[in-house]
Enzyme design. Sequence first.
Site, PDB file in Angstrom:
ATOM      1  N   THR A 122       0.833  -1.199   0.000  1.00 17.81           N
ATOM      2  CA  THR A 122       0.000   0.000   0.000  1.00 17.81           C
ATOM      3  C   THR A 122       0.872   1.254   0.000  1.00 17.81           C
ATOM      4  O   THR A 122       2.092   1.185   0.070  1.00 17.81           O
ATOM      5  CB  THR A 122      -0.906   0.054   1.251  1.00 17.81           C
ATOM      6  OG1 THR A 122      -0.074   0.216   2.409  1.00 17.81           O
ATOM      7  CG2 THR A 122      -1.738  -1.204   1.393  1.00 17.81           C
ATOM      8  N   GLU A 123       0.191   2.402  -0.041  1.00 14.76           N
ATOM      9  CA  GLU A 123       0.876   3.676   0.188  1.00 14.76           C
ATOM     10  C   GLU A 123       1.566   3.664   1.551  1.00 14.76           C
ATOM     11  O   GLU A 123       1.116   2.991   2.480  1.00 14.76           O
ATOM     12  CB  GLU A 123      -0.138   4.828   0.201  1.00 14.76           C
ATOM     13  CG  GLU A 123      -0.816   5.132  -1.098  1.00 14.76           C
ATOM     14  CD  GLU A 123      -1.819   6.257  -0.915  1.00 14.76           C
ATOM     15  OE1 GLU A 123      -1.411   7.437  -0.982  1.00 14.76           O
ATOM     16  OE2 GLU A 123      -2.997   5.971  -0.704  1.00 14.76           O
ATOM     17  N   PHE A 125       2.515   5.938   4.749  1.00 14.99           N
ATOM     18  CA  PHE A 125       2.194   7.180   5.448  1.00 14.99           C
ATOM     19  C   PHE A 125       3.188   7.376   6.581  1.00 14.99           C
ATOM     20  O   PHE A 125       3.239   6.592   7.524  1.00 14.99           O
ATOM     21  CB  PHE A 125       0.756   7.138   5.977  1.00 14.99           C
ATOM     22  CG  PHE A 125      -0.245   7.660   4.993  1.00 14.99           C
ATOM     23  CD1 PHE A 125      -1.023   8.755   5.293  1.00 14.99           C
ATOM     24  CD2 PHE A 125      -0.376   7.080   3.744  1.00 14.99           C
ATOM     25  CE1 PHE A 125      -1.932   9.256   4.381  1.00 14.99           C
ATOM     26  CE2 PHE A 125      -1.276   7.563   2.822  1.00 14.99           C
ATOM     27  CZ  PHE A 125      -2.058   8.669   3.140  1.00 14.99           C
ATOM     28  N   ASP A 189      -6.694  -0.340   6.104  1.00 12.96           N
ATOM     29  CA  ASP A 189      -6.964  -1.633   6.739  1.00 12.96           C
ATOM     30  C   ASP A 189      -8.318  -2.210   6.376  1.00 12.96           C
ATOM     31  O   ASP A 189      -8.966  -2.887   7.181  1.00 12.96           O
ATOM     32  CB  ASP A 189      -6.827  -1.533   8.256  1.00 12.96           C
ATOM     33  CG  ASP A 189      -5.378  -1.331   8.683  1.00 12.96           C
ATOM     34  OD1 ASP A 189      -4.500  -1.319   7.806  1.00 12.96           O
ATOM     35  OD2 ASP A 189      -5.127  -1.195   9.883  1.00 12.96           O
TER      36      ASP A 189
END
Length: 420
Positions: A122-123, A125, A189
């Site tokens: 995923t990205e 952060f 999530d």
Amino acid sequence: MEGGAAGAGASSNHVADPDTNDAPHTGDEDEVAEVDPEGRYYRYTEVVGRGRFKQIYKAFDTQIGIDVAWSKITAEPHHLSDEQLQQIVGEMTKGLDLEHPNIIKCFECWEDQQRHCINLITELFTSGNLRQYRNLHKHLDLKAVKRMARQILKGLEYLHAMQPPVVHGDLRCDKIYVNGHSGEIKIGDLGLATLIPLRWEESEQDPTPEMEDMQKDVRGDIFAFGLCMLELLTLKQLDPQHCLEVPQLLTQVPDAEAARFIANCVGDPQQRHTASQLLDDPFLQVRKAPPPEPTAGGGPSEAAAGEGEGGDSSNAGEGQIAIGKLRGEDYNFEFQGKAREGKMHFRLFMTQVNDSSAEGANPPVVRTIDFVFDPDVDTADNLAAEISEEFALSPTDTEICAAALREWLAKDMPGSDSNQ
């Protein structure tokens, strides 16, 4: 994965080949721990986050050249069966098709049958989740909380509008992620609600009906959002098992309008507001400063020039008008600003760009926005983001607003002690 951007669903749900996903010999074996089956993503040993059921590592997308997050959900020590792993993969891969600025972008998901684990790319952060961020920043203005709420609700509105609706089912502050430098908020999530029964088993707690319904219905997501708001405003860590404490916690919310707004999220499920209705609630609307007194002159520039002349003794101690014009992508912008009592009062004229020479063209639309910059709680980026949210500005026009504000505010604000 052949070519292609890190986009949705391109042959992403596959089984890892144990002969091909070991770390390559790149000369930095101390860092690279694993490579995805297609050879695109490199996982490093650096851990950037942990959850009850997963561990998150820093990784690298070799095709685009950006850092990403690599999450691993391992069957042990939670004794997950193969059937449960497949169910989780099935739920997680739904996230590959989601495209929204307030939903974490998922690039790839697969089950590694040899290692009995699930991998999700995923990205990344860098500021962690919203719970960590809030605990780090104890003094958070209500205005910032509203901005966070709007972004979370926009993500939920997108999920709930899908056919069939996508229910997060496990929304909490530690499932929402933050980019601290921009204030960007994204829900993450998705797909992990499958593991909630295991959490109940480990805590030896019987779920309430409300907790069970949260996984099945979009109204459960709204209840969970209300708990997130309570956590942001009371600094008390709240998860669904705390739902019985909600009435008492509402009395601790310092702002009456905020308490009313949260009550619309956590009240009777049959009367609970939708994400779209909550976005329209007066509590979340951008509150503009009252417009300045009208002045002589035909247009924005003439009015500004009139106010900027120093002959009015009633403005003693106030800074002079700041004027600026900027050409944008969809709008042309003209700012006026005046310092008063340590704050900058802005008026922004936005003139929509169109082809006035085209036959039958309508006159350009002009929007006028009045707002106040308070240096104690505001940033240029946050103000530009609020304007962008209200008028759906393009990223280019949003950055133009922010850049103009940053330029003026980087100088001594007119009317400050140094200018008097």
